[in-house]
Design a protein around this motif. Sequence first.
Motif, PDB file in Angstrom:
ATOM      1  N   SER A 299       0.831  -1.205   0.000  1.00 29.82           N
ATOM      2  CA  SER A 299       0.000   0.000   0.000  1.00 29.82           C
ATOM      3  C   SER A 299       0.864   1.252   0.000  1.00 29.82           C
ATOM      4  CB  SER A 299      -0.973  -0.015   1.167  1.00 29.82           C
ATOM      5  OG  SER A 299      -0.245   0.054   2.363  1.00 29.82           O
ATOM      6  N   GLN A 300       2.114   1.108   0.405  1.00 32.61           N
ATOM      7  CA  GLN A 300       3.038   2.249   0.335  1.00 32.61           C
ATOM      8  C   GLN A 300       3.458   2.565  -1.089  1.00 32.61           C
ATOM      9  OE1 GLN A 300       6.646   2.324   2.651  1.00 32.61           O
ATOM     10  NE2 GLN A 300       5.725   4.166   3.490  1.00 32.61           N
ATOM     11  N   ARG A 301       3.392   1.578  -1.977  1.00 32.64           N
ATOM     12  CA  ARG A 301       3.960   1.726  -3.299  1.00 32.64           C
ATOM     13  C   ARG A 301       3.132   2.623  -4.194  1.00 32.64           C
ATOM     14  NH1 ARG A 301       7.521  -2.635  -4.565  1.00 32.64           N
ATOM     15  NH2 ARG A 301       7.898  -1.177  -6.241  1.00 32.64           N
ATOM     16  N   GLU A 302       1.813   2.463  -4.137  1.00 35.45           N
ATOM     17  CA  GLU A 302       0.933   3.213  -5.031  1.00 35.45           C
ATOM     18  C   GLU A 302       1.144   2.889  -6.500  1.00 35.45           C
ATOM     19  OE1 GLU A 302       0.714   7.397  -4.346  1.00 35.45           O
ATOM     20  OE2 GLU A 302       0.371   7.106  -2.203  1.00 35.45           O
ATOM     21  N   HIS A 303       1.897   1.828  -6.773  1.00 31.61           N
ATOM     22  CA  HIS A 303       1.870   1.289  -8.108  1.00 31.61           C
ATOM     23  C   HIS A 303       0.664   0.390  -8.182  1.00 31.61           C
ATOM     24  CE1 HIS A 303       6.091   2.390  -8.517  1.00 31.61           C
ATOM     25  NE2 HIS A 303       5.872   2.319  -9.815  1.00 31.61           N
ATOM     26  N   SER A 304       0.340  -0.033  -9.370  1.00 32.96           N
ATOM     27  CA  SER A 304      -0.748  -0.971  -9.522  1.00 32.96           C
ATOM     28  C   SER A 304      -0.172  -2.358  -9.719  1.00 32.96           C
ATOM     29  CB  SER A 304      -1.595  -0.587 -10.720  1.00 32.96           C
ATOM     30  OG  SER A 304      -2.119   0.701 -10.501  1.00 32.96           O
ATOM     31  N   LEU A 305      -0.500  -3.230  -8.776  1.00 26.46           N
ATOM     32  CA  LEU A 305      -0.071  -4.623  -8.881  1.00 26.46           C
ATOM     33  C   LEU A 305      -1.241  -5.413  -9.458  1.00 26.46           C
ATOM     34  CD1 LEU A 305       2.301  -6.518  -8.097  1.00 26.46           C
ATOM     35  CD2 LEU A 305       1.005  -7.065  -6.050  1.00 26.46           C
ATOM     36  N   ILE A 306      -0.966  -6.134 -10.525  1.00 25.18           N
ATOM     37  CA  ILE A 306      -2.001  -6.986 -11.104  1.00 25.18           C
ATOM     38  C   ILE A 306      -1.398  -8.365 -11.222  1.00 25.18           C
ATOM     39  CG2 ILE A 306      -3.659  -7.256 -12.974  1.00 25.18           C
ATOM     40  CD1 ILE A 306      -2.980  -4.457 -13.838  1.00 25.18           C
ATOM     41  N   SER A 307      -2.127  -9.384 -10.737  1.00 25.23           N
ATOM     42  CA  SER A 307      -1.528 -10.714 -10.786  1.00 25.23           C
ATOM     43  C   SER A 307      -2.477 -11.737 -11.358  1.00 25.23           C
ATOM     44  CB  SER A 307      -1.043 -11.119  -9.403  1.00 25.23           C
ATOM     45  OG  SER A 307      -1.856 -10.582  -8.405  1.00 25.23           O
TER      46      SER A 307
END
Lengths: 480, 480
Positions: A299-307
């Motif tokens: 949640s710190q990253r603010e990238h979008s993780l899609i798996s």
Amino acid sequence: MQAKQDAELRKQAIELVAERVSRRISPSKQEADEEKRFAAEVSKKISGALDGKAEIKFVGSAARDTGLAGDMDIDLFVAFPKKLDRQEIIDRTIRATKKAVKAKWLMRYAEHPYLQTRIGKFQVEVIPCFKIEPHEKIKSAVDRSPLHMDYLQKRLTAAQKRDVRVLKSLLKNAGLYGAEVEVEGFSGLVCEQLILNHRSLAGLVESAAQWRPPVIVDIEGAYKTATGTEVLKQMFSGAPLILVDAIDRNRNAAAAVNETNLSKFICLCRAFWQSPTNPAFFSRNAPAPDKKKLRAALSQREHSLISLEFPKPNLIDDILVPQLRKSASAIARQLQLADFRVFDSTSFCSASQCFILMEVESDSLPRIKKLQGPPVADAKSCTRFLAEHSPEYWLRGPYVEGSRIFVEKKREVTKAVALLKKIIASPKEHGIASHLTAPLRKARIHEGHALLSSKGLDENALRAMEYFVFRRDWWLAPKR
Amino acid sequence: MQAKQDAELRKQAIELVAERVSRRISPSKQEADEEKRFAAEVSKKISGALDGKAEIKFVGSAARDTGLAGDMDIDLFVAFPKKLDRQEIIDRTIRATKKAVKAKWLMRYAEHPYLQTRIGKFQVEVIPCFKIEPHEKIKSAVDRSPLHMDYLQKRLTAAQKRDVRVLKSLLKNAGLYGAEVEVEGFSGLVCEQLILNHRSLAGLVESAAQWRPPVIVDIEGAYKTATGTEVLKQMFSGAPLILVDAIDRNRNAAAAVNETNLSKFICLCRAFWQSPTNPAFFSRNAPAPDKKKLRAALSQREHSLISLEFPKPNLIDDILVPQLRKSASAIARQLQLADFRVFDSTSFCSASQCFILMEVESDSLPRIKKLQGPPVADAKSCTRFLAEHSPEYWLRGPYVEGSRIFVEKKREVTKAVALLKKIIASPKEHGIASHLTAPLRKARIHEGHALLSSKGLDENALRAMEYFVFRRDWWLAPKR
């Protein structure tokens, strides 16, 4: 002068560390003796059943005292004369072994079939091979093992064997040990040849800290000519580490080592050379992966993780791992072609599931895409450009900017998830590896944290995910 | 042969179009006569008041019959001998004019002061200048005007004058007419010299359709030497159109034309050459800007539009427009430095407000930023890199990838609006132009459509916004 003294001190420190670490990681004298006794017994029985038509060789790290404690592999090579044919030596070995040693033997298949079983605490493998001479053309990949055994057994001193064990432990702790496709690191054999070449762990560490890829190690000086280096670079072009196999000068013994792992090894040696007494080099405690921490970090990253999660097909790792990697990069490429910025990607497995993770800078793209056309001065190209990109898709333009014309078009895909759904629907067309096209059709798409709630994630998979999320090669900054 | 005939036909068609268009756009004979009579009257009065110490010259398009209907500018230049000093000629002109012609004269300031007033339907300007010879060093920028008058008046035929008017109308309709900073296009004088050089509108259009920037037009052949072209490119380096001024060979008469506008002109000529009878070239009906359409178009884009609105400072356009442009590009640069992708930007004014618009691909950035470090082989640089990017900011890494080390850091700014607020708070530090730093502190930030609800947007501003949103140079694809 000062530098030389300093180096000498460091070498002595490494020597002391190796001695101390070695005590903890080496098999006990009793353990080693028991292993050898057991191997000799089994060998004798099989040899008897073969009427002396083949030579049984106990090879591998256990045989050479270069294994780590708890490593109970007994590798027995059954060496036949070269004139026999492949099927013959396989049949004979199977028949003799099953007759001589009563156990639950399993057939395994690598380049050719062999037998495997567990007897008490020992994992025993019996592998048929051909007897060949050093640098002679091999008939099967396994033929080299007895030659390596002869070569190394003759040359490695007790101190060097100890250093091999310590080196293996150092590499294992850093995730660099093993030539398997999952690791792409340093095999036991590479460790032994490196120690032999540099005489000691300290010698190897001092040297490797200065390496500049591509690195060439040629123990026997097989390419000690004016053009030798060039010849090797040509032969093994692209290889970051070229370790000329001492018993087969046409082979790079370190072919498995990829660029990243060689670079990691250089950094590791440099760090170890700097502070050899830091216990972290041999005993990183890796606590069980912590889902809470992972969730917080994500949640710190603010990238979008899609798996993507899909059923693991029944394949050996040697096939599954490269297919997963190939598929992950095909998916990354598809995302990039559609203008998504892929920050990072990875793939891994749990016992039952495969996972492909994509981290994109944003999971949605603007509806509009700016297309650069030809220079205004090129009338024909301008006409062609305007005809090709037909008005129905224009959202803005055509217009002139600087010396060129532009149009702005509607994108076909603006959501990463929509693209992934398309890929799942027709995996083959999107470059997914052959064995994964069927399972991928059943894939579930997780967005962001959702993956962490999947039941398919076991500890192994979580560990892989942990490295993906934190990706810290701690020895780069060991002080922290 | 065919091509030559085809070109001839097109030239004839352009001739016919010019004749027809000219009827609509030229001042009537009566209008023109009235204008000249009025100018002569005023000139005589001023001349009288000056006791013949200076020559009054009626110059400009009205004087040369190259103006458009409704264009009621009367430019009177008061030419004094060069030996007088600047202040002297200004004082004398003001005194004589105010004495001779009773009107509400306003003082205006360009390179030097002049007088302006409205008398009936005429806008009258009285401008003091020095009498110089062609190519002689000027004392003030205005000194050239009487020379241009002489030069063009002597050479332009009636047909060419008609073609100048048609060319102006063509350019006006395409937004390319005028050398003012808002337009950066083709001045009336450039139109006249271009027609003179290419003999006719058809000749100019045929030639310009083939232009490849940088374009050189040298009417008087002042640089007709082997190295002339190189000398010119050196003298006016960067200029896309070099029009050697017929009466001052050291001046590029087309210096105002920027690259985009020259490119637009080339495309326009090409399109006009292709279909000269298309009435759109002279009569685009521009309906009043439609807020609904703008809102709909903006919502189709899915880009993030962020705009700044602030009070318009009391400045002439020549200063305000470049300052606005400079500030807009400073803001775009700041956004780019912070890794926002600026898709497009613009600036414009209404009667009371200034607007700077930024269209960014996304108005928020991932929290994390990947920093590439040096190659692993360069130990010193690695150490320095890890020390510079201190651990407190690491979100991921340090890690090795390929041959290099990387760290991933927290970004300072992740929201475009947050960055704009910072810029507003300290405009000077962020490169905002001097006259705008104070008004910008009072700026309001609009996100997306919100700008359309601003009361500060008048029709002019909406028109500028419309071009920004649709940005269609219609003549690039005139068929649609």
